[in-house]
Design a protein around this motif. Structure first.
Motif, PDB file in Angstrom:
ATOM      1  N   GLN A 314      26.854  55.045  15.160  1.00 19.49           N
ATOM      2  CA  GLN A 314      26.369  53.726  14.784  1.00 19.49           C
ATOM      3  C   GLN A 314      27.235  53.219  13.637  1.00 19.49           C
ATOM      4  OE1 GLN A 314      22.198  54.029  13.859  1.00 19.49           O
ATOM      5  NE2 GLN A 314      21.704  55.070  15.781  1.00 19.49           N
ATOM      6  N   GLU A 315      28.030  52.185  13.916  1.00 18.11           N
ATOM      7  CA  GLU A 315      28.944  51.636  12.906  1.00 18.11           C
ATOM      8  C   GLU A 315      29.822  52.739  12.313  1.00 18.11           C
ATOM      9  OE1 GLU A 315      26.557  49.555  10.076  1.00 18.11           O
ATOM     10  OE2 GLU A 315      25.968  47.996  11.499  1.00 18.11           O
ATOM     11  N   ARG A 316      30.359  53.578  13.213  1.00 16.40           N
ATOM     12  CA  ARG A 316      31.284  54.664  12.842  1.00 16.40           C
ATOM     13  C   ARG A 316      30.618  55.760  12.013  1.00 16.40           C
ATOM     14  NH1 ARG A 316      37.007  51.561  11.315  1.00 16.40           N
ATOM     15  NH2 ARG A 316      37.170  50.391  13.277  1.00 16.40           N
ATOM     16  N   ARG A 317      29.299  55.806  11.999  1.00 12.87           N
ATOM     17  CA  ARG A 317      28.582  56.832  11.253  1.00 12.87           C
ATOM     18  C   ARG A 317      27.470  57.401  12.134  1.00 12.87           C
ATOM     19  NH1 ARG A 317      28.981  56.550   5.554  1.00 12.87           N
ATOM     20  NH2 ARG A 317      26.836  57.265   5.328  1.00 12.87           N
ATOM     21  N   PHE A 318      27.205  58.692  11.961  1.00 12.20           N
ATOM     22  CA  PHE A 318      26.084  59.340  12.639  1.00 12.20           C
ATOM     23  C   PHE A 318      24.972  59.564  11.617  1.00 12.20           C
ATOM     24  CE2 PHE A 318      29.637  60.612  15.350  1.00 12.20           C
ATOM     25  CZ  PHE A 318      29.118  60.406  16.619  1.00 12.20           C
ATOM     26  N   PRO A 319      23.774  59.049  11.853  1.00 16.90           N
ATOM     27  CA  PRO A 319      22.667  59.301  10.919  1.00 16.90           C
ATOM     28  C   PRO A 319      22.396  60.796  10.781  1.00 16.90           C
ATOM     29  CG  PRO A 319      22.081  57.614  12.534  1.00 16.90           C
ATOM     30  CD  PRO A 319      23.362  58.233  13.009  1.00 16.90           C
ATOM     31  N   ILE A 320      22.014  61.230   9.590  1.00 19.23           N
ATOM     32  CA  ILE A 320      21.643  62.629   9.362  1.00 19.23           C
ATOM     33  C   ILE A 320      20.225  62.845   9.877  1.00 19.23           C
ATOM     34  CG2 ILE A 320      21.262  64.424   7.630  1.00 19.23           C
ATOM     35  CD1 ILE A 320      23.271  62.957   5.836  1.00 19.23           C
ATOM     36  N   THR A 321      20.060  63.818  10.757  1.00 18.12           N
ATOM     37  CA  THR A 321      18.730  64.164  11.259  1.00 18.12           C
ATOM     38  C   THR A 321      18.064  65.139  10.302  1.00 18.12           C
ATOM     39  OG1 THR A 321      19.410  63.862  13.559  1.00 18.12           O
ATOM     40  CG2 THR A 321      17.458  65.218  13.167  1.00 18.12           C
ATOM     41  N   LYS A 322      16.798  64.875   9.970  1.00 19.27           N
ATOM     42  CA  LYS A 322      16.057  65.769   9.088  1.00 19.27           C
ATOM     43  C   LYS A 322      14.867  66.347   9.852  1.00 19.27           C
ATOM     44  CE  LYS A 322      17.544  63.777   4.728  1.00 19.27           C
ATOM     45  NZ  LYS A 322      17.166  63.358   3.355  1.00 19.27           N
ATOM     46  N   VAL A 323      14.755  67.677   9.819  1.00 18.41           N
ATOM     47  CA  VAL A 323      13.713  68.382  10.554  1.00 18.41           C
ATOM     48  C   VAL A 323      12.596  68.778   9.599  1.00 18.41           C
ATOM     49  CG1 VAL A 323      13.181  70.375  12.008  1.00 18.41           C
ATOM     50  CG2 VAL A 323      15.403  69.248  12.201  1.00 18.41           C
ATOM     51  N   GLU A 324      11.372  68.537  10.009  1.00 17.41           N
ATOM     52  CA  GLU A 324      10.200  68.808   9.182  1.00 17.41           C
ATOM     53  C   GLU A 324      10.100  70.280   8.797  1.00 17.41           C
ATOM     54  OE1 GLU A 324       5.297  68.410   9.493  1.00 17.41           O
ATOM     55  OE2 GLU A 324       6.573  68.041  11.235  1.00 17.41           O
ATOM     56  N   CYS A 325       9.623  70.528   7.573  1.00 15.81           N
ATOM     57  CA  CYS A 325       9.329  71.881   7.094  1.00 15.81           C
ATOM     58  C   CYS A 325       7.805  72.025   7.034  1.00 15.81           C
ATOM     59  CB  CYS A 325       9.937  72.125   5.712  1.00 15.81           C
ATOM     60  SG  CYS A 325      11.722  71.920   5.626  1.00 15.81           S
ATOM     61  N   PRO A 326       7.155  72.333   8.144  1.00 12.75           N
ATOM     62  CA  PRO A 326       5.687  72.326   8.168  1.00 12.75           C
ATOM     63  C   PRO A 326       5.072  73.393   7.278  1.00 12.75           C
ATOM     64  CG  PRO A 326       6.567  73.223  10.199  1.00 12.75           C
ATOM     65  CD  PRO A 326       7.733  72.690   9.446  1.00 12.75           C
ATOM     66  N   LEU A 327       3.925  73.060   6.707  1.00 14.52           N
ATOM     67  CA  LEU A 327       3.206  73.980   5.837  1.00 14.52           C
ATOM     68  C   LEU A 327       2.354  74.919   6.678  1.00 14.52           C
ATOM     69  CD1 LEU A 327       2.643  74.536   2.763  1.00 14.52           C
ATOM     70  CD2 LEU A 327       0.595  73.112   3.045  1.00 14.52           C
ATOM     71  N   VAL A 328       2.460  76.213   6.406  1.00 16.23           N
ATOM     72  CA  VAL A 328       1.629  77.220   7.075  1.00 16.23           C
ATOM     73  C   VAL A 328       0.555  77.653   6.086  1.00 16.23           C
ATOM     74  CG1 VAL A 328       1.588  79.458   8.236  1.00 16.23           C
ATOM     75  CG2 VAL A 328       3.612  77.998   8.416  1.00 16.23           C
ATOM     76  N   ILE A 329      -0.678  77.277   6.365  1.00 18.08           N
ATOM     77  CA  ILE A 329      -1.769  77.530   5.425  1.00 18.08           C
ATOM     78  C   ILE A 329      -2.349  78.918   5.669  1.00 18.08           C
ATOM     79  CG2 ILE A 329      -4.057  76.774   4.669  1.00 18.08           C
ATOM     80  CD1 ILE A 329      -3.223  73.926   5.462  1.00 18.08           C
ATOM     81  N   ARG A 330      -2.352  79.726   4.607  1.00 15.32           N
ATOM     82  CA  ARG A 330      -2.950  81.055   4.690  1.00 15.32           C
ATOM     83  C   ARG A 330      -4.024  81.177   3.595  1.00 15.32           C
ATOM     84  NH1 ARG A 330       2.736  82.493   5.888  1.00 15.32           N
ATOM     85  NH2 ARG A 330       2.879  82.649   8.169  1.00 15.32           N
ATOM     86  N   LYS A 331      -3.985  82.221   2.779  1.00 15.88           N
ATOM     87  CA  LYS A 331      -5.128  82.460   1.885  1.00 15.88           C
ATOM     88  C   LYS A 331      -4.756  82.570   0.410  1.00 15.88           C
ATOM     89  CE  LYS A 331      -7.807  84.726   5.524  1.00 15.88           C
ATOM     90  NZ  LYS A 331      -8.556  85.944   5.944  1.00 15.88           N
ATOM     91  N   SER A 332      -3.632  81.990   0.008  1.00 15.49           N
ATOM     92  CA  SER A 332      -3.201  82.144  -1.385  1.00 15.49           C
ATOM     93  C   SER A 332      -3.530  80.936  -2.248  1.00 15.49           C
ATOM     94  CB  SER A 332      -1.690  82.413  -1.426  1.00 15.49           C
ATOM     95  OG  SER A 332      -0.968  81.319  -0.879  1.00 15.49           O
ATOM     96  N   VAL A 333      -4.322  79.996  -1.720  1.00 19.58           N
ATOM     97  CA  VAL A 333      -4.667  78.786  -2.463  1.00 19.58           C
ATOM     98  C   VAL A 333      -6.183  78.609  -2.464  1.00 19.58           C
ATOM     99  CG1 VAL A 333      -4.455  76.269  -2.577  1.00 19.58           C
ATOM    100  CG2 VAL A 333      -2.486  77.664  -1.918  1.00 19.58           C
ATOM    101  N   ALA A 334      -6.726  78.295  -3.641  1.00 21.39           N
ATOM    102  CA  ALA A 334      -8.143  77.994  -3.809  1.00 21.39           C
ATOM    103  C   ALA A 334      -8.271  76.980  -4.941  1.00 21.39           C
ATOM    104  CB  ALA A 334      -8.937  79.261  -4.127  1.00 21.39           C
ATOM    105  N   PRO A 335      -9.393  76.300  -5.064  1.00 30.31           N
ATOM    106  CA  PRO A 335      -9.576  75.366  -6.191  1.00 30.31           C
ATOM    107  C   PRO A 335      -9.496  76.110  -7.521  1.00 30.31           C
ATOM    108  CG  PRO A 335     -11.243  75.014  -4.499  1.00 30.31           C
ATOM    109  CD  PRO A 335     -10.537  76.279  -4.129  1.00 30.31           C
ATOM    110  N   PRO A 336      -9.051  75.426  -8.569  1.00 29.21           N
ATOM    111  CA  PRO A 336      -8.968  76.072  -9.884  1.00 29.21           C
ATOM    112  C   PRO A 336     -10.352  76.389 -10.419  1.00 29.21           C
ATOM    113  CG  PRO A 336      -8.552  73.734 -10.085  1.00 29.21           C
ATOM    114  CD  PRO A 336      -8.629  74.018  -8.622  1.00 29.21           C
ATOM    115  N   LYS A 337     -10.396  77.411 -11.274  1.00 29.61           N
ATOM    116  CA  LYS A 337     -11.668  77.785 -11.905  1.00 29.61           C
ATOM    117  C   LYS A 337     -12.138  76.656 -12.823  1.00 29.61           C
ATOM    118  CE  LYS A 337     -11.741  82.825 -12.096  1.00 29.61           C
ATOM    119  NZ  LYS A 337     -11.730  83.993 -13.008  1.00 29.61           N
ATOM    120  N   ALA A 338     -13.426  76.437 -12.844  1.00 29.69           N
ATOM    121  CA  ALA A 338     -13.987  75.432 -13.754  1.00 29.69           C
ATOM    122  C   ALA A 338     -13.904  75.977 -15.181  1.00 29.69           C
ATOM    123  CB  ALA A 338     -15.436  75.141 -13.388  1.00 29.69           C
ATOM    124  N   ASN A 339     -13.502  75.083 -16.110  1.00 28.32           N
ATOM    125  CA  ASN A 339     -13.397  75.500 -17.506  1.00 28.32           C
ATOM    126  C   ASN A 339     -14.786  75.638 -18.126  1.00 28.32           C
ATOM    127  OD1 ASN A 339     -10.601  75.480 -17.452  1.00 28.32           O
ATOM    128  ND2 ASN A 339     -10.486  73.275 -17.876  1.00 28.32           N
TER     129      ASN A 339
END
Length: 339
Positions: A314-339
């Motif tokens: 396209q106009e002598r240039r090829f657009p750069i294709t970007k591939v998604e980095c999907p998030l894999v949800i497991r068990k290392s995240v929880a809400p923060p402790k209440a202060n």
């Protein structure tokens, strides 16, 4: 393939043989059926493959050269090559793979050898995502050329890279959605494009949630387990320490886990941790690590698909294709402790 292998109780190699219908693999029919059943159970949609693969001699469409700067120090290139192979399973493409090791003289000798082998297309691959100063021979070739995990400023070649900014943003937003506002990040080396882009994504997510950026919560590592350990120790010395840590690769996350456990902190109840890359070890940490996929397999598949499209810039240039980095949800995240 790792998920399917774990579910079916077989190796990743066995899964690859079954899904790719690799010729000459004398697998028991029961094993094949177990792999296919596991894939369906996990929600994967399997491609429709021919009942009996055609002989390679009648299916070969072209010989594709693959030049990559490193093969021995990381599995990422192998994953991308496997993606290209799987995308070619019904075409009979033959791949000739060569490691360049960043040496111009070796590159020149390599391309001459590939040309003598009468390659019909070239995949030029980098391990670290980066803007490439394209070797002169790429422009002189009379065959299609695609760039994987790298790109050039002038965009003279079709190229594909991970969508790192979006990956960093989505990872950080995941922590924010769980209620975290003191979110630290352990980066890779500052000169690398992946580090810069993931940090941009991190800052965008904070801005979106109206969370002020605190440079004290950003510690540079070098992608190694030891640097993740040291960076975590540094973060825990902050007076108002973070409630969550975004490690910009899984190896540094391993070091982060060790530092937290050494100090008697529970993951995720005391501090949440997320990684990046989705290496196999992420599934086996305790707790299993939430992380983002680095899409080398998808980029290898893209390269083959792109070679099947007319090379009209396209106009002598090829657009750069970007591939998604999907998030894999497991068990290392929880809400923060209440202060």
């Amino acid at each position: 393939m790792t998920d399917v292998a774990l579910e079916a109780g077989v190796s990743q190699t066995t899964v690859s043989f079954v899904l790719g219908q690799t010729a000459g693999s004398k697998l028991p029919q029961a094993t094949r059926e177990r792999v296919i059943k596991a894939a369906h159970k996990l929600g994967y949609s399997l491609p429709t493959l021919p009942a009996s693969p055609m002989p390679v001699t009648s299916a070969v469409s072209c010989t594709i050269g693959i030049m990559v700067d490193q093969l021995s120090t990381t599995h990422d290139a192998v994953v991308a090559i496997e993606g290209a192979r799987l995308a070619s399973r019904n075409t009979g493409n033959v791949f000739l793979v060569a490691q360049m090791a960043g040496d111009p003289e070796t590159e020149n000798r390599t391309i001459e050898a590939l040309k003598k082998a009468d390659i019909s297309a070239l995949i030029y691959m980098a391990i670290f995502t980066r803007e490439l100063i394209a070797p002169a021979f790429l422009g002189d070739l009379k065959i299609p050329v695609v760039l994987v995990n790298c790109h050039t400023e002038d965009c003279l070649f079709p190229s594909v890279v991970p969508s790192e900014i979006a990956g960093g943003e989505n990872t950080t937003l995941h922590l924010i959605k769980h209620g975290h506002r003191r979110i630290a990040t352990i980066t890779g080396e500052h000169w690398q494009e992946a580090t810069q882009d993931r940090l941009v994504g991190y800052r965008r997510a904070l801005a979106t949630a109206d969370i002020p950026f605190d440079p004290e919560l950003v510690v540079e590592g070098d992608w190694s387990t030891s640097s993740g350990y040291d960076a975590t120790k540094k973060l825990l010395q902050i007076k108002n320490r973070p409630t969550a840590i975004f490690s910009q690769n899984d190896r540094m996350a391993i070091g982060c886990y060790e530092a937290l456990k050494e100090l008697g902190l529970d993951i995720p109840n005391d501090i949440s941790v997320v990684g990046y890359d989705d290496e196999e070890v992420a599934r086996h940490l305790h707790p299993p690590l939430t992380t983002s996929v680095l899409p080398h397999r998808a980029m290898g598949e893209w390269a083959i698909e792109r070679l099947g499209i007319p090379f009209t810039p396209q106009e002598r240039r090829f657009p750069i294709t970007k591939v998604e980095c999907p998030l894999v949800i497991r068990k290392s995240v929880a809400p923060p402790k209440a202060n």
